[in-house]
Structures are given as C-alpha cells and as structure tokens.
Design a protein around this motif. Structure first.
Motif, PDB file in Angstrom:
ATOM      1  N   VAL A  53       1.356  -1.164   0.004  1.00  0.00           N
ATOM      2  CA  VAL A  53       0.169   0.129  -0.088  1.00  0.00           C
ATOM      3  C   VAL A  53       1.225   1.315  -0.014  1.00  0.00           C
ATOM      4  O   VAL A  53       2.001   1.234   1.158  1.00  0.00           O
ATOM      5  CB  VAL A  53      -0.958   0.014   1.156  1.00  0.00           C
ATOM      6  N   SER A  54       0.341   2.235  -0.376  1.00  0.00           N
ATOM      7  CA  SER A  54       1.266   3.626  -0.923  1.00  0.00           C
ATOM      8  C   SER A  54       1.376   4.103  -0.229  1.00  0.00           C
ATOM      9  O   SER A  54      -0.224   4.615   0.844  1.00  0.00           O
ATOM     10  CB  SER A  54       1.655   4.155  -2.533  1.00  0.00           C
ATOM     11  N   ALA A  55       1.476   5.185   0.012  1.00  0.00           N
ATOM     12  CA  ALA A  55       1.619   6.486   0.889  1.00  0.00           C
ATOM     13  C   ALA A  55       0.388   7.335   0.884  1.00  0.00           C
ATOM     14  O   ALA A  55       0.003   7.706   1.326  1.00  0.00           O
ATOM     15  CB  ALA A  55       3.215   7.334   1.784  1.00  0.00           C
ATOM     16  N   ASP A  56       0.497   6.915  -0.793  1.00  0.00           N
ATOM     17  CA  ASP A  56      -0.512   8.033  -1.143  1.00  0.00           C
ATOM     18  C   ASP A  56      -1.903   7.368  -1.006  1.00  0.00           C
ATOM     19  O   ASP A  56      -3.010   7.985  -0.736  1.00  0.00           O
ATOM     20  CB  ASP A  56       0.129   8.611  -2.407  1.00  0.00           C
ATOM     21  N   GLU A  57      -2.033   6.017  -1.140  1.00  0.00           N
ATOM     22  CA  GLU A  57      -3.034   5.808  -1.242  1.00  0.00           C
ATOM     23  C   GLU A  57      -3.054   5.187   0.137  1.00  0.00           C
ATOM     24  O   GLU A  57      -4.692   5.662   0.026  1.00  0.00           O
ATOM     25  CB  GLU A  57      -2.665   3.969  -1.530  1.00  0.00           C
ATOM     26  N   PHE A  58      -2.575   5.010   1.392  1.00  0.00           N
ATOM     27  CA  PHE A  58      -3.325   5.641   2.804  1.00  0.00           C
ATOM     28  C   PHE A  58      -3.481   6.873   2.846  1.00  0.00           C
ATOM     29  O   PHE A  58      -5.015   7.193   3.612  1.00  0.00           O
ATOM     30  CB  PHE A  58      -1.880   5.222   2.848  1.00  0.00           C
ATOM     31  N   ARG A  59      -2.953   7.727   2.433  1.00  0.00           N
ATOM     32  CA  ARG A  59      -3.294   9.120   2.606  1.00  0.00           C
ATOM     33  C   ARG A  59      -4.485   9.147   2.600  1.00  0.00           C
ATOM     34  O   ARG A  59      -6.028   9.695   3.424  1.00  0.00           O
ATOM     35  CB  ARG A  59      -2.736   9.968   2.250  1.00  0.00           C
ATOM     36  N   GLN A  60      -5.035   8.824   0.925  1.00  0.00           N
ATOM     37  CA  GLN A  60      -6.511   9.171   0.563  1.00  0.00           C
ATOM     38  C   GLN A  60      -7.392   8.339   1.290  1.00  0.00           C
ATOM     39  O   GLN A  60      -8.697   8.734   1.743  1.00  0.00           O
ATOM     40  CB  GLN A  60      -6.419   8.637  -0.796  1.00  0.00           C
ATOM     41  N   ALA A  61      -7.171   6.772   1.495  1.00  0.00           N
ATOM     42  CA  ALA A  61      -8.228   6.405   2.334  1.00  0.00           C
ATOM     43  C   ALA A  61      -8.433   6.788   3.689  1.00  0.00           C
ATOM     44  O   ALA A  61      -9.610   6.874   4.492  1.00  0.00           O
ATOM     45  CB  ALA A  61      -7.332   4.643   3.005  1.00  0.00           C
ATOM     46  N   TYR A  62      -7.492   7.291   4.351  1.00  0.00           N
ATOM     47  CA  TYR A  62      -7.439   7.923   5.572  1.00  0.00           C
ATOM     48  C   TYR A  62      -8.059   9.602   5.188  1.00  0.00           C
ATOM     49  O   TYR A  62      -9.276   9.696   6.264  1.00  0.00           O
ATOM     50  CB  TYR A  62      -5.870   8.563   6.492  1.00  0.00           C
ATOM     51  N   LYS A  93      -8.822  -0.913   7.170  1.00  0.00           N
ATOM     52  CA  LYS A  93     -10.148  -1.503   7.120  1.00  0.00           C
ATOM     53  C   LYS A  93     -11.090  -1.372   5.760  1.00  0.00           C
ATOM     54  O   LYS A  93     -10.964  -2.186   4.609  1.00  0.00           O
ATOM     55  CB  LYS A  93     -11.245  -1.289   8.230  1.00  0.00           C
ATOM     56  N   ARG A  94     -10.760  -0.131   5.535  1.00  0.00           N
ATOM     57  CA  ARG A  94     -11.415   0.386   4.406  1.00  0.00           C
ATOM     58  C   ARG A  94     -10.309   0.643   3.234  1.00  0.00           C
ATOM     59  O   ARG A  94     -11.498   0.071   1.899  1.00  0.00           O
ATOM     60  CB  ARG A  94     -11.251   2.609   3.804  1.00  0.00           C
ATOM     61  N   LEU A  95      -9.525  -0.090   3.450  1.00  0.00           N
ATOM     62  CA  LEU A  95      -8.301  -0.445   2.153  1.00  0.00           C
ATOM     63  C   LEU A  95      -8.802  -1.625   2.247  1.00  0.00           C
ATOM     64  O   LEU A  95      -9.051  -2.076   0.678  1.00  0.00           O
ATOM     65  CB  LEU A  95      -6.678   0.284   2.738  1.00  0.00           C
ATOM     66  N   ALA A  96      -8.683  -2.264   2.669  1.00  0.00           N
ATOM     67  CA  ALA A  96      -8.795  -4.255   3.097  1.00  0.00           C
ATOM     68  C   ALA A  96     -10.050  -4.645   2.083  1.00  0.00           C
ATOM     69  O   ALA A  96     -10.449  -5.618   0.900  1.00  0.00           O
ATOM     70  CB  ALA A  96      -8.841  -5.025   3.901  1.00  0.00           C
ATOM     71  N   SER A  97     -10.991  -3.212   2.495  1.00  0.00           N
ATOM     72  CA  SER A  97     -12.710  -3.657   2.421  1.00  0.00           C
ATOM     73  C   SER A  97     -12.620  -3.188   0.831  1.00  0.00           C
ATOM     74  O   SER A  97     -12.907  -4.243  -0.197  1.00  0.00           O
ATOM     75  CB  SER A  97     -13.552  -2.299   2.934  1.00  0.00           C
ATOM     76  N   MET A  98     -12.048  -2.331   0.399  1.00  0.00           N
ATOM     77  CA  MET A  98     -11.857  -1.417  -1.184  1.00  0.00           C
ATOM     78  C   MET A  98     -11.466  -2.547  -2.021  1.00  0.00           C
ATOM     79  O   MET A  98     -11.927  -2.687  -2.805  1.00  0.00           O
ATOM     80  CB  MET A  98     -12.174  -0.382  -1.552  1.00  0.00           C
ATOM     81  N   ARG A  99     -10.483  -3.078  -1.844  1.00  0.00           N
ATOM     82  CA  ARG A  99      -9.554  -4.137  -2.998  1.00  0.00           C
ATOM     83  C   ARG A  99     -10.407  -5.520  -3.170  1.00  0.00           C
ATOM     84  O   ARG A  99      -9.916  -6.270  -3.676  1.00  0.00           O
ATOM     85  CB  ARG A  99      -7.503  -4.137  -1.862  1.00  0.00           C
ATOM     86  N   GLN A 100     -11.306  -5.818  -1.645  1.00  0.00           N
ATOM     87  CA  GLN A 100     -11.710  -7.309  -1.571  1.00  0.00           C
ATOM     88  C   GLN A 100     -13.087  -6.792  -2.510  1.00  0.00           C
ATOM     89  O   GLN A 100     -12.909  -7.210  -3.501  1.00  0.00           O
ATOM     90  CB  GLN A 100     -11.816  -7.391  -0.094  1.00  0.00           C
ATOM     91  N   ALA A 101     -13.615  -5.540  -2.797  1.00  0.00           N
ATOM     92  CA  ALA A 101     -14.564  -4.779  -3.758  1.00  0.00           C
ATOM     93  C   ALA A 101     -14.264  -5.608  -5.418  1.00  0.00           C
ATOM     94  O   ALA A 101     -14.470  -5.418  -5.970  1.00  0.00           O
ATOM     95  CB  ALA A 101     -15.305  -3.579  -2.940  1.00  0.00           C
ATOM     96  N   ALA A 102     -12.959  -4.690  -5.358  1.00  0.00           N
ATOM     97  CA  ALA A 102     -12.266  -4.612  -6.477  1.00  0.00           C
ATOM     98  C   ALA A 102     -12.057  -5.927  -7.078  1.00  0.00           C
ATOM     99  O   ALA A 102     -12.508  -7.020  -7.732  1.00  0.00           O
ATOM    100  CB  ALA A 102     -10.528  -3.903  -6.782  1.00  0.00           C
ATOM    101  N   ALA A 103     -11.962  -6.821  -5.777  1.00  0.00           N
ATOM    102  CA  ALA A 103     -11.665  -8.518  -6.463  1.00  0.00           C
ATOM    103  C   ALA A 103     -13.142  -8.856  -6.441  1.00  0.00           C
ATOM    104  O   ALA A 103     -13.252 -10.171  -8.153  1.00  0.00           O
ATOM    105  CB  ALA A 103     -10.989  -8.861  -5.713  1.00  0.00           C
ATOM    106  N   MET A 104     -13.731  -8.624  -6.229  1.00  0.00           N
ATOM    107  CA  MET A 104     -14.734  -8.930  -6.329  1.00  0.00           C
ATOM    108  C   MET A 104     -15.346  -8.693  -7.741  1.00  0.00           C
ATOM    109  O   MET A 104     -16.699  -9.409  -7.973  1.00  0.00           O
ATOM    110  CB  MET A 104     -16.856  -9.367  -5.267  1.00  0.00           C
ATOM    111  N   GLY A 105     -14.733  -7.803  -8.765  1.00  0.00           N
ATOM    112  CA  GLY A 105     -15.267  -7.599  -9.780  1.00  0.00           C
ATOM    113  C   GLY A 105     -16.233  -5.903  -9.544  1.00  0.00           C
ATOM    114  O   GLY A 105     -17.253  -6.050 -10.885  1.00  0.00           O
ATOM    115  N   LEU A 106     -16.303  -5.628  -8.431  1.00  0.00           N
ATOM    116  CA  LEU A 106     -17.289  -4.430  -8.230  1.00  0.00           C
ATOM    117  C   LEU A 106     -16.849  -3.237  -9.018  1.00  0.00           C
ATOM    118  O   LEU A 106     -15.391  -2.939  -8.209  1.00  0.00           O
ATOM    119  CB  LEU A 106     -17.779  -4.378  -6.428  1.00  0.00           C
TER     120      LEU A 106
END
Length: 316
Positions: A53-62, A93-106
């Motif tokens: 997880v890049s620093a930019d990605e985490f800052r956006q999630a935060y 948790k939001r990052l993990a949920s978004m990645r799981q949602a993407a893996a589900m093809g959403l």
C-alpha cells in the motif's frame, strides 16, 4: 450510503461545516506534508493481503475515512491520539474492503455517482436536480474545506462500492431453515381465538358460610395464605444536591461544552440555515447542567466510599 440520512440536515449547518472545513484541511494538509517528507524513506505505508500500500493510497483512505466519520456522526471527532489511531484502523479496514470489492469485480460508474448526487434533496429545486445548487456546494463548502469536486466524487464512488459489497455479503449469509420458518410464521400465521366472558355478578349466587366453614377452608389451604419472605433494609441517602456548586464551574469548561455540543444550541432561521444561540444566552443553563453532573459524580463517589467502608474485611 452511511451518511445519506444525515446529509441534508448537516449541509444546512454553517457552523458545523466551518469547523469541519478547518479540521479536514489541517488533517489533509498534515498527511500530505508528512507523506511528502516520508515518501523517499518509506514509499510504502504497509501491506494488505500481501500487496503493498503506497503512502498516497493510505493518505487517500485516511482522508475518506475521516469524511465518512464526520458525515455519519454529524460532527467532527475529537482531536486526540485515540481518535487518530481509530481513524488509522478505519483507513486500513477501508483499504482492505475496497481491494476485496475490486477482487469481486465490483465497479462504480460515473452515472451511479451522478445519480447519488441528483438524489440529494439539498441539490433539488421542486423535486428536480438543480446544477446551480450543486456547484454552490462545490465552491462554497468543499472549496472552503480544501476539497476538490473530484475528491468528493471519488469519496462518493467508494461509498457506493462499499455499499454494494455490503449488500452482496448480506445476501450470501447462510440462514438456517428454522429461522426462516420462524420469521415466516411470525409474519403470516393467523390465530383464531375463542373465548367466553363469565361475569360473577350474573351468577346470582346465594352462599352462606359459617365460621367453621371459613376455619376449615383456612386449615386446608394454609399455603395460600403464607406471607412471602421479607427482609428489613436500612439505607443511607446521599442527595446530589448537597454537592451542587455552580461557582466551581469555570468559564473554560462552559466554553468547551458549548463548542463540543454546538448542534444543541442551534436554531433554524428564515433562510433555512442553522444559527447558533450566543454563548452568553445559554451560559447559565450550561453552568447548571455541568454543576449537576459534577454533583451526581461526587455523590456517587461518596456512596461508593460508604459501601466500601461497610463491607466486611477478610476477618469478618
């Protein structure tokens, strides 16, 4: 979406948005400054499911987690270390949920985001979406927060995707057949009740009892006349009024209570906004409330001290 139910009321509170704007800008700029200094030394903020997880990605999630909390609660969270840690946990948790949602093809289309915006009552005029109102929100509210239109729509897109994931997860939950039957019977069972009313006054009973009849009935049914177990109790009352001291409440405490509960001191004006009642108009009310709360705590502490004193020690 989590914040939809409170969105219309919140958007009308200028004082809430003003405070929110300041805190969000500070938080967002603070994370951006921190990330700029750390990006060379720590390009990755962490790992989720084995993926960096890049620093930019985490800052956006935060940032999105912070906005979600404010939207859902209707107020900004307190600024302390505990809240900071909670927001970080929520961001992961939001990052993990978004990645799981993407893996589900959403996915979320621009049309879905636009539909969510058009459905907001605040952006409508006579039940029809008004672009001017939305642009006013973008310029006056988001602009004051240092948030761009694209960032806000990105936040909306994430909320829509997370909501899709929640619905799919709920639909996949296994329900036992017994639970289905129970709910079905509660909703659709029909019960027919038959009853007969028997009024003692309609019996016209002419009964005469002797003293011996009464004595005999008493002797044969003594258990029906037994008194329940009883206990004698002594108690000590500790009235909280004995500890009331409004003068002990400081102006700083009154100001802090007023700031933290500003939504309780706002009234709608003719323009549909919310205006705060001046502090001086409610200072006495707040002082009495804080004094009573402090008195209740003091009385409770005294009662606990008495209870501990009366408790037998290890030697009885």
């Amino acid at each position: 979406m989590m914040f939809i139910s409170k969105f219309n009321a919140m958007i009308r509170n200028r004082f809430l948005w003003g405070a929110f704007a300041i805190l969000v800008v500070i938080a967002f700029v603070g994370w951006g400054t921190q990330g700029a200094g750390e990006s060379e030394q720590m390009p990755e903020a962490g790992v989720v499911d084995g993926q960096p997880v890049s620093a930019d990605e985490f800052r956006q999630a935060y940032f999105n987690a912070y906005v979600a909390v404010v939207m859902a609660a209707g107020r900004q969270p307190p600024s302390d270390a505990r809240t900071e840690q909670a927001l970080k946990n929520l961001a992961w948790k939001r990052l993990a949920s978004m990645r799981q949602a993407a893996a589900m093809g959403l996915t979320v289309t621009d049309d879905e985001v636009a539909a969510a915006i058009r459905q907001q009552p605040f952006f409508q005029q006579d039940g029809v979406f008004d672009p001017a109102r939305y642009m006013g929100f973008i310029q006056n509210v988001l602009g004051g927060m240092g948030v761009s239109e694209r960032q806000f729509e990105h936040f909306l897109a994430q909320e829509i995707m997370l909501n899709k994931a929640r619905r799919i997860t709920a639909a996949m939950a296994w329900v036992a057949p017994g639970e289905v039957d129970q709910i079905f019977h509660q909703l659709y069972d029909e019960i027919k009740v038959g009853y007969v009313i028997m009024n003692l006054a309609d019996m016209n009973l002419d009964v005469s009892l002797t003293e011996d009849d009464v004595r005999r009935y008493f002797d044969e049914n003594r258990e029906s006349f037994e008194l329940p177990e009883q206990i004698r109790v002594k108690y000590v009352a500790v009235p909280h009024k004995d500890y009331l001291d409004p003068s002990a409440v400081t102006d700083e405490e009154i100001q802090a209570h007023y700031d933290e509960n500003i939504e309780n001191f706002t009234l709608p004006n003719d323009e549909g906004w919310s205006d705060a009642v001046p502090l001086d108009d409610v200072r006495g009310q707040i002082r009495r409330q804080l004094a009573r709360e402090r008195a209740v705590v003091s009385a409770t502490e005294k009662a606990v001290e008495l209870e501990m004193m009366l408790a037998p020690d290890r030697y009885g």
